[in-house]
Design an enzyme around this catalytic site. Structure first.
Site: not given
Ligand code: NAD
Length: 251
Positions: A149, A162
């Protein structure tokens, strides 16, 4: 595209791929000719449906806060076709705590975020190393991409635990890029705000990106999937942290 010794499709594992960014990455790699391992913590039905829709894909459930389940995920992934060529560490969790409110950022929250966002990617990479090195025997480096991130690079993010966990993931990316080269390339993508169900109600963040970021919008999951496809295609990039924030860091 990676080519295996048996001349079958290369295999990619995308963690957390039933929703948001992970699902977009899985769809993109499948379109680009990869056999896909879809993974999630809970949403089994969605995972099975996505695997059926993509074809040449399987779904595996695993709780990445549990080391036995991490090992099982890699074991079942490699057992599927006897190979692993690409590992995308996308699964991650966050907790929203104002940065100036310290007490709510409890030790439990620090441990929980560290387990899933830092230790899990490291352990998956450690367990996958043998298979990934084997993949490189056909002349192309295997590929790992960690989804971190922008909060791991700048004083931003949903909470200090985080942001700190993502900073650790960024540094781990560089350390492993050095340790695992030339067989395995390790890079990270550091998204800013991505338009996913998770961030739908983050009104002030959306306002910030719409008004201040040079691109005047949040990323779509497909924008991040596109960058994954670029990094996977590269034969040369190693240890890069690709900031995908629409230029917000310039302001
Ligand atoms: P999301 O919540 O849609 O996806 C998160 C995924 O992680 C889910 O499929 C969930 O099953 C999995 N997960 C969570 N805890 C888990 C566990 N204990 N065991 C196994 N799987 C687990 O979120 P997203 O927004 O698609 O985020 C995906 C990645 O991108 C993450 O690492 C997040 O930190 C990063 N990210 C997202 C954003 C944003 O704005 N959405 C920004 C920066 C970084």
């Amino acid at each position: 595209m990676h080519q295996s010794l048996k001349n079958v499709l290369p295999v990619a594992l995308v963690t957390g791929s039933t929703s948001g960014i992970g699902a977009a990455i899985a769809r993109r790699l499948s379109k680009n000719g990869y056999a896909l391992v879809i993974h999630s913590h809970n949403s089994v039905e969605t995972g099975l449906a996505l695997a059926a829709e993509l074809g040449n894909a399987i779904y595996i459930q695993a709780d990445l806060s549990n080391d036995k389940e991490r090992i099982k995920l890699i074991h079942e992934t490699v057992s599927w076709k006897g190979q692993l060529d690409v590992l995308i560490n996308n699964a991650g969790i966050n907790r929203i705590i104002p940065h100036d409110d310290l007490i709510p950022a409890s030790p439990d929250i620090w441990h929980e975020l560290h387990e899933v966002n830092v230790i899990a990617p490291f352990r998956l990479i450690a367990e996958a190393e043998v298979a990934l090195r084997k993949s490189a025997q056909n002349g192309r480096a295997a590929c790992i991409i960690n989804i971190s991130s922008h909060a791991g690079l700048r004083p931003k993010g949903a909470s200090i635990p985080y942001a700190t966990s993502k900073a650790a993931l960024n540094h781990m990316t560089r350390l492993l890029a050095l340790s695992l080269a030339p067989d395995i390339r390790v890079n990270a993508i550091a998204p800013g705000l991505v338009d996913t169900p998770l961030t739908k109600n983050w009104t002030s963040a959306h306002e910030l990106w719409n008004k201040r970021s040079p691109m005047r919008k949040a990323a779509k999951p497909n924008d991040i999937a596109h960058l994954v496809a670029m990094l996977v295609t590269s034969d040369y990039l190693a240890g890069e942290i690709l900031i995908a924030d629409g230029g917000l860091n310039l302001t």
